[in-house]
Design an enzyme around this catalytic site. Structure first.
Site, PDB file in Angstrom:
ATOM      1  N   VAL A 186     -32.672  19.663 -23.497  1.00 28.04           N
ATOM      2  CA  VAL A 186     -33.148  19.471 -25.373  1.00 28.04           C
ATOM      3  C   VAL A 186     -33.820  20.895 -25.961  1.00 28.04           C
ATOM      4  CG1 VAL A 186     -35.504  17.674 -25.804  1.00 28.04           C
ATOM      5  CG2 VAL A 186     -33.672  17.394 -23.710  1.00 28.04           C
ATOM      6  N   ALA A 216     -41.360  29.471 -24.324  1.00 28.34           N
ATOM      7  CA  ALA A 216     -41.276  29.372 -23.339  1.00 28.34           C
ATOM      8  C   ALA A 216     -40.384  28.607 -22.194  1.00 28.34           C
ATOM      9  CB  ALA A 216     -43.300  29.541 -22.408  1.00 28.34           C
ATOM     10  N   THR A 271     -40.057  19.837 -21.644  1.00 30.04           N
ATOM     11  CA  THR A 271     -39.848  19.638 -20.273  1.00 30.04           C
ATOM     12  C   THR A 271     -40.313  18.295 -19.599  1.00 30.04           C
ATOM     13  OG1 THR A 271     -42.073  19.741 -19.363  1.00 30.04           O
ATOM     14  CG2 THR A 271     -41.150  21.670 -20.019  1.00 30.04           C
ATOM     15  N   ALA A 327     -34.441   7.667 -26.674  1.00 28.67           N
ATOM     16  CA  ALA A 327     -33.766   9.370 -27.225  1.00 28.67           C
ATOM     17  C   ALA A 327     -33.997   8.581 -28.910  1.00 28.67           C
ATOM     18  CB  ALA A 327     -32.593   9.236 -27.393  1.00 28.67           C
ATOM     19  N   LEU A 329     -33.986   7.199 -30.808  1.00 26.26           N
ATOM     20  CA  LEU A 329     -34.078   5.672 -31.891  1.00 26.26           C
ATOM     21  C   LEU A 329     -34.998   5.649 -32.041  1.00 26.26           C
ATOM     22  CD1 LEU A 329     -31.345   3.402 -29.230  1.00 26.26           C
ATOM     23  CD2 LEU A 329     -30.755   4.644 -31.572  1.00 26.26           C
ATOM     24  N   GLY A 336     -24.833  14.727 -18.936  1.00 25.05           N
ATOM     25  CA  GLY A 336     -26.469  14.750 -19.405  1.00 25.05           C
ATOM     26  C   GLY A 336     -26.918  13.716 -19.493  1.00 25.05           C
ATOM     27  N   GLU A 339     -31.126  11.827 -15.420  1.00 30.85           N
ATOM     28  CA  GLU A 339     -32.678  12.690 -15.165  1.00 30.85           C
ATOM     29  C   GLU A 339     -31.823  13.979 -14.157  1.00 30.85           C
ATOM     30  OE1 GLU A 339     -35.880  12.976 -16.146  1.00 30.85           O
ATOM     31  OE2 GLU A 339     -35.127  11.366 -17.749  1.00 30.85           O
ATOM     32  N   ASP A 392     -36.923   5.313 -14.303  1.00 32.54           N
ATOM     33  CA  ASP A 392     -37.085   5.387 -15.945  1.00 32.54           C
ATOM     34  C   ASP A 392     -37.468   4.457 -17.021  1.00 32.54           C
ATOM     35  OD1 ASP A 392     -36.385   7.616 -17.581  1.00 32.54           O
ATOM     36  OD2 ASP A 392     -35.091   6.909 -17.656  1.00 32.54           O
ATOM     37  N   LYS A 420     -40.156   3.284 -19.243  1.00 33.22           N
ATOM     38  CA  LYS A 420     -40.087   3.277 -20.793  1.00 33.22           C
ATOM     39  C   LYS A 420     -40.735   1.600 -21.616  1.00 33.22           C
ATOM     40  CE  LYS A 420     -36.002   6.300 -21.506  1.00 33.22           C
ATOM     41  NZ  LYS A 420     -34.848   6.218 -20.903  1.00 33.22           N
ATOM     42  N   GLY A 477     -29.089  11.708 -23.829  1.00 33.13           N
ATOM     43  CA  GLY A 477     -28.278  13.160 -24.188  1.00 33.13           C
ATOM     44  C   GLY A 477     -29.287  14.280 -24.849  1.00 33.13           C
TER      45      GLY A 477
END
Ligand code: ADP
Ligand code: ASP
Ligand code: MG
Length: 806
Positions: A467, A496, A547, A603, A605, A656, A659, A670, A674, A788
């Site tokens: 990402v 970093a 991250t 993502a 949206l 991809g 996770e 997950d 959400k 994605g």
């Protein structure tokens, strides 16, 4: 005819005087040159005089330095053959005699001080006239003033007549000292510190010359004092009023009284740099010609200020209080720099020079003795060690919201504003801050949209995996367009990965960031990264978390508290304990910075955004039904006779979508995170434990290691295939659905038929259905790619643009 004035630094040394000569000789015109004392000499004379009067130390140290500077300069300019040495020597002796006299009487009057304060100009004008080969004119015989020693007022009638007579029919080059004048008794007076500019303006106006040129050590009038703001740049044109305001509020480049005489005659002022004569500098005129049409032209500031506030209930509605206050201050010669009155009228604040404090306090106490005794005025508040800052620009009148933007910018950066004043002309806004906040204030305002051609957004990115990497690619492609079309300069200021970190205030070139980061000196540390961001203290900074780390999420509070915005693709914070989530939102609100996490759900949206818009506009969320896992949807859309469940999981990882550990997707955790976030953003207090998840994979597969999981999954393939066949026959499909209703959330695998909106949901798409008070009969649907790296990065990017408010 032109008048050229050269300031102290311009005539500070033999080398510089040579430059002055070149400039003067290159003018194809008759020229009157007005000069200051050699740089620093006036200060030395005043110090010597004070030392002599108080006896604190011997004036000879200063005097010797003054002598030496002049000897050296003359020696270098005239090669040992010094025609005016005698004249200068006499002036130096005069200075010594008077200093000795001051020592003897142990007292220094303003009158005596003025006798010697201008000796620097009297000497420099002799040296420069001789060096250029020009005629020397004595300004003190031309400019007549009253006897207000130290800062005398000019008698323009007499002065103009004198100058006109002296220069009638003049051709060629003349050199005259600045700063000095005399009263009608023929005693020396001076025009105030920095007064050589004024001398030049008086002569220019009296002779109605074409232009007054002020030659100094910077490229004209700049957006701020270049000694404080490195990025200050030249303002090509200013109106007389703007220049007046800026100089009144501390822009030392021109002495404020200078402007009036030339303004009345419509003579343009040019500010030029002796050390870079080819630079066009600044033109000060009546109306600006070109499109330098920003609302704000410049910022200036004055330190060493005290704010006096007079308060009292008895002041409300009583007429004449302000007039009495200002008259009392004027009587004792206290200059009021800023006035601020509360609309309730029970307090008036005035900013004055700190050195005037005791005089001012005494004057006020005497004037309001009765009111103080009767309690009508209950106290005089004194706030020392403050500075006045002002922004100036004629176009402020035509632009709304300048003050709002200004003060929210300052506030967002944690600076406290003590008092505010806006001139009725709307030409300036001025305010008072503590001395220690001055530099930051100036930087913040200068950095912000007022002065920069562009608004800047400084990105501190943590995590450069799929990402983060995609984000930087997109940013690189868009940087130029954003700059051109939106005047937004997006800079990668810090970055970093797990090993190294790299910071560059001017922005890291994105095409080279991987190499640069690999070679960076600093090893990566979370706290180190946060500290560096805070230390850099740059306006419009945003921390971007790409991250999936718990640790990183744990420093959000500290970051927001430092007035740094956060854009995060990391779901940990928003799905942590409710208290933590709520606290982060509270801090962001209090600090006026953004905390955005649109990509935590669906993502790129606009799922959270839409929800916020609904709620903020007064709608109420009744039900949320959603397919929120791109990975699971991909899996159930891909599973077929030829591709068993186990293979689809592997493919989802390879594409991809999932996770890094696909079990987070398969377990429903997950999805639960959400729906939790959506429920919270809808205004409900809800925790992870409140969400019931029905798993479709046996728990045993989640308990072991990741390898054991991969080994165990194929055992599920046969059962899933049998079930799949049955669903195909019934024209039904699997969907992993999350639901929130009546304050309760759940998630699990469901079967939907062809009439259901979830049926046609291809690939890794997501779909959210909001049933609200307004969208009741037909719920609102949001559908599209929900997973994605590139769409997630695009969502992060969109949040970043939102932070910049364009
Ligand atoms: P001179 O000796 O030539 O009269 P001054 O020292 O009086 O010069 O004024 C020039 C100085 O003014 C610059 O060196 C700069 O540090 C300061 N200054 C303050 N504000 C501004 C500004 N807005 N633009 C340019 N210079 C400024
Ligand atoms: N020499 C005087 C001063 O230092 C006047 C001037 O330079 O403008 O204030
Ligand atoms: Mg000056």
């Amino acid at each position: 005819m032109k008048v050229l004035k050269f300031g102290g630094t311009s005539v500070g040394s033999a080398t510089n005087i040579k430059k002055v000569k070149e400039i003067v000789l290159s003018q194809n015109d008759d020229v009157i040159v007005v000069v200051s004392a050699l740089g620093g000499i006036t200060d030395k004379i005043l110090t010597a005089a004070n030392n002599a009067a108080t006896g604190t130390s011997d004036f000879h140290t200063e005097l010797t330095e003054i002598r030496q500077r002049h000897h050296d300069t003359m020696h270098e300019l005239f090669n040992g053959n010094e025609p005016i040495r005698e004249v200068v020597e006499k002036l130096l002796d005069e200075l010594e005699q008077i200093l000795t006299g001051i020592t003897l009487v142990g007292e220094l009057t303003a009158k005596t001080l003025d006798r010697i304060a201008g000796i620097g100009e009297r000497m420099s004008s002799q040296i420069i006239a001789a060096f250029i080969g020009a005629e020397r004119k004595d300004s003190s015989l031309l400019i007549q003033t009253d006897s207000n020693f130290g800062k005398a007022s000019v008698d323009f009638q007499v002065t103009i007549k004198n100058i006109k007579e002296e220069f009638a029919g003049f051709k060629g080059i003349a050199v005259a000292p600045g700063f000095i004048s005399k009263n009608s008794k023929g005693e020396f007076t001076t025009l105030g510190r920095g007064g050589s500019d004024f001398t030049a303006a008086i002569i220019a106006a009296a002779l109605d010359v074409e232009v007054l040129e002020i030659w100094t050590d910077v490229n004209g009038f700049m957006t701020a004092d270049p000694r404080v703001i490195r990025k200050a740049y030249t303002i090509p044109e200013l109106t007389y009023s703007e220049a007046m305001e800026l100089s009144h509020f501390g822009a030392k480049v021109i002495y404020p009284p200078t402007i009036l005489p030339v303004y009345q005659k419509g003579i343009p002022i040019l500010i030029k740099n002796t050390f870079e004569p080819e630079n066009p500098g600044t033109r000060i005129v009546k109306d600006v010609r070109n499109g330098f049409d920003r609302p704000i032209k410049g910022i200036s500031s004055i330190s060493g200020i005290t704010l006096l506030t007079m308060q009292g209930i008895g002041m409300v509605g009583v007429t004449g209080i302000s007039m009495r206050l200002f008259t009392a201050l004027a009587k004792v010669n206290v200059n009021v720099i800023l006035i601020s009155q509360a609309s309730s009228e029970n307090s008036i604040s005035v900013a004055i020079e700190e050195k005037m404090l005791s005089k001012a306090e005494q004057a006020i106490c005497e004037e309001f003795e009765k009111e103080i005794a009767s309690g009508q005025v209950n106290k005089i508040d004194i706030e020392k060690e403050v500075s006045v800052v002002a922004i100036v620009g004629e176009n402020m009148k035509k632009t709304t919201g300048v003050a709002g933007k200004l003060f929210s910018t300052i506030g967002r950066n944690g600076v406290n504003i003590i008092a505010i004043a806006q001139g009725a002309s709307e030409l300036n806004i001025s305010w008072v801050v503590k001395n220690e906040e001055l530099r930051k204030t100036l930087n913040v305002v200068h950095e912000s949209f007022f002065l920069s051609e562009f608004m800047e957004l400084n990105i501190f990115l943590m995590g450069i995996g799929t990402v983060g990497g995609n984000l930087l690619q997109q940013l690189k492609q868009q940087q130029e367009k954003l700059l051109k079309e939106k005047h937004l300069r997006v800079k990668l200021t810090g970055v970093a990965n797990s090993k190294k970190m790299l910071f560059e205030r001017e922005g890291i070139d994105i095409s080279e960031f991987r190499d640069k980061l690999a070679q960076a000196e600093k090893t990566s540390s979370l706290q180190g990264f946060v500290d560096e961001m805070k230390d850099m203290n740059i306006y419009n900074s945003v921390f971007v978390d790409c991250t999936a780390s718990d640790n990183v999420a744990s420093v959000y509070k500290e970051i927001l508290n430092a007035n740094i915005a956060i854009v995060t693709a990391n779901k940990v914070a928003a799905s942590s304990d409710y208290e933590n989530y709520a606290e982060l939102k509270r801090i962001a609100k209090r600090k006026g910075v953004k905390f955005l996490f649109e990509t935590n759900v669906g993502a790129g949206l606009p799922i959270i955004n839409t929800l916020n818009d609904l709620v903020n506009s007064g709608d109420r969320i009744l039900k949320i039904e959603a397919v929120l896992s791109g990975t699971l949807n991909y899996i159930f859309n891909t599973i077929s006779e030829d591709i068993p469940l186990s293979k689809t999981i592997l493919m989802a990882k390879e594409e991809g979508y999932s996770e890094p550990d696909p079990r987070i997707d398969l377990s429903g955790v997950d999805v639960a995170r959400k729906i939790l976030i959506l429920a919270r953003e809808s205004g409900y207090r809800i925790e992870m434990e409140d969400i019931s998840i029905k798993r479709f994979v046996p728990d045993t597969l989640f308990d072991g290691t990741l390898d054991e999981f991969w080994e165990g999954v194929p055992a599920l393939d046969a059962a899933f295939e049998a079930e799949r066949k049955k669903l195909v026959a019934e024209n039904k499909k699997w969907r992993f659905v999350a639901r929130f209703e009546n304050g309760k959330a759940e998630a699990g695998l469901e079967v939907v038929d062809a009439s259901h909106p979830f049926y046609d949901l291809e690939g890794s798409n997501n779909l959210v259905m909001y049933t609200t008070e307004r969208y009741h009969e037909f719920p609102m649907l949001i559908k599209g790619y929900g997973a994605g790296a590139s769409v997630t990065a695009a969502g992060v990017f969109a949040d970043l643009i939102k932070v910049s408010n364009i």
